[in-house]
Motif scaffolding. Sequence first.
Motif, PDB file in Angstrom:
ATOM      1  N   ALA A   1       0.838  -1.200   0.000  1.00 47.74           N
ATOM      2  CA  ALA A   1       0.000   0.000   0.000  1.00 47.74           C
ATOM      3  C   ALA A   1       0.873   1.251   0.000  1.00 47.74           C
ATOM      4  O   ALA A   1       0.623   2.194  -0.752  1.00 47.74           O
ATOM      5  CB  ALA A   1      -0.924   0.004   1.210  1.00 47.74           C
ATOM      6  N   GLU A   2       1.915   1.260   0.812  1.00 42.84           N
ATOM      7  CA  GLU A   2       2.813   2.416   0.855  1.00 42.84           C
ATOM      8  C   GLU A   2       3.483   2.636  -0.500  1.00 42.84           C
ATOM      9  O   GLU A   2       3.530   3.759  -1.006  1.00 42.84           O
ATOM     10  CB  GLU A   2       3.867   2.241   1.941  1.00 42.84           C
ATOM     11  CG  GLU A   2       4.792   3.430   2.052  1.00 42.84           C
ATOM     12  CD  GLU A   2       5.836   3.283   3.140  1.00 42.84           C
ATOM     13  OE1 GLU A   2       6.830   4.039   3.077  1.00 42.84           O
ATOM     14  OE2 GLU A   2       5.686   2.436   4.043  1.00 42.84           O
ATOM     15  N   THR A   3       3.975   1.573  -1.099  1.00 42.51           N
ATOM     16  CA  THR A   3       4.640   1.681  -2.398  1.00 42.51           C
ATOM     17  C   THR A   3       3.698   2.207  -3.471  1.00 42.51           C
ATOM     18  O   THR A   3       4.034   3.129  -4.218  1.00 42.51           O
ATOM     19  CB  THR A   3       5.203   0.311  -2.824  1.00 42.51           C
ATOM     20  OG1 THR A   3       6.122  -0.141  -1.829  1.00 42.51           O
ATOM     21  CG2 THR A   3       5.897   0.383  -4.164  1.00 42.51           C
ATOM     22  N   GLU A   4       2.517   1.633  -3.556  1.00 41.32           N
ATOM     23  CA  GLU A   4       1.547   2.029  -4.581  1.00 41.32           C
ATOM     24  C   GLU A   4       1.027   3.448  -4.361  1.00 41.32           C
ATOM     25  O   GLU A   4       0.854   4.212  -5.314  1.00 41.32           O
ATOM     26  CB  GLU A   4       0.387   1.040  -4.626  1.00 41.32           C
ATOM     27  CG  GLU A   4       0.786  -0.351  -5.080  1.00 41.32           C
ATOM     28  CD  GLU A   4       1.306  -0.391  -6.504  1.00 41.32           C
ATOM     29  OE1 GLU A   4       0.761   0.315  -7.371  1.00 41.32           O
ATOM     30  OE2 GLU A   4       2.282  -1.128  -6.751  1.00 41.32           O
ATOM     31  N   LEU A   5       0.791   3.820  -3.114  1.00 39.16           N
ATOM     32  CA  LEU A   5       0.293   5.166  -2.845  1.00 39.16           C
ATOM     33  C   LEU A   5       1.374   6.222  -3.037  1.00 39.16           C
ATOM     34  O   LEU A   5       1.073   7.357  -3.415  1.00 39.16           O
ATOM     35  CB  LEU A   5      -0.316   5.238  -1.451  1.00 39.16           C
ATOM     36  CG  LEU A   5      -1.676   4.538  -1.369  1.00 39.16           C
ATOM     37  CD1 LEU A   5      -2.085   4.309   0.070  1.00 39.16           C
ATOM     38  CD2 LEU A   5      -2.733   5.320  -2.123  1.00 39.16           C
TER      39      LEU A   5
END
Length: 83
Positions: A9-13
């Motif tokens: 989630a952190e990477t994609e956001l």
Amino acid sequence: YKSGDLVTAETELAIAASGDPNNADAAGWYGFILLKRNKPVAAVPYLEKAIALKPASVEQYTNLGNALLLKPGRTPADTNRAL
């Protein structure tokens, strides 16, 4: 994302927030994930941006307050601002 997969989630956001810097939702969600991953200092600018772009977002004010309270080296000004 699979439940609890905050790394993905952190990477994609991060990609979403940098890809569309005027997207309040992307900035807000990225700030929220950073906060959940115990990165309050990194979260603050994204939450501030989300609020600037979409001032009616109560959730972002709450998240910003939490990030300011969790900041290492929090100052009295951070505390007052959070409150």
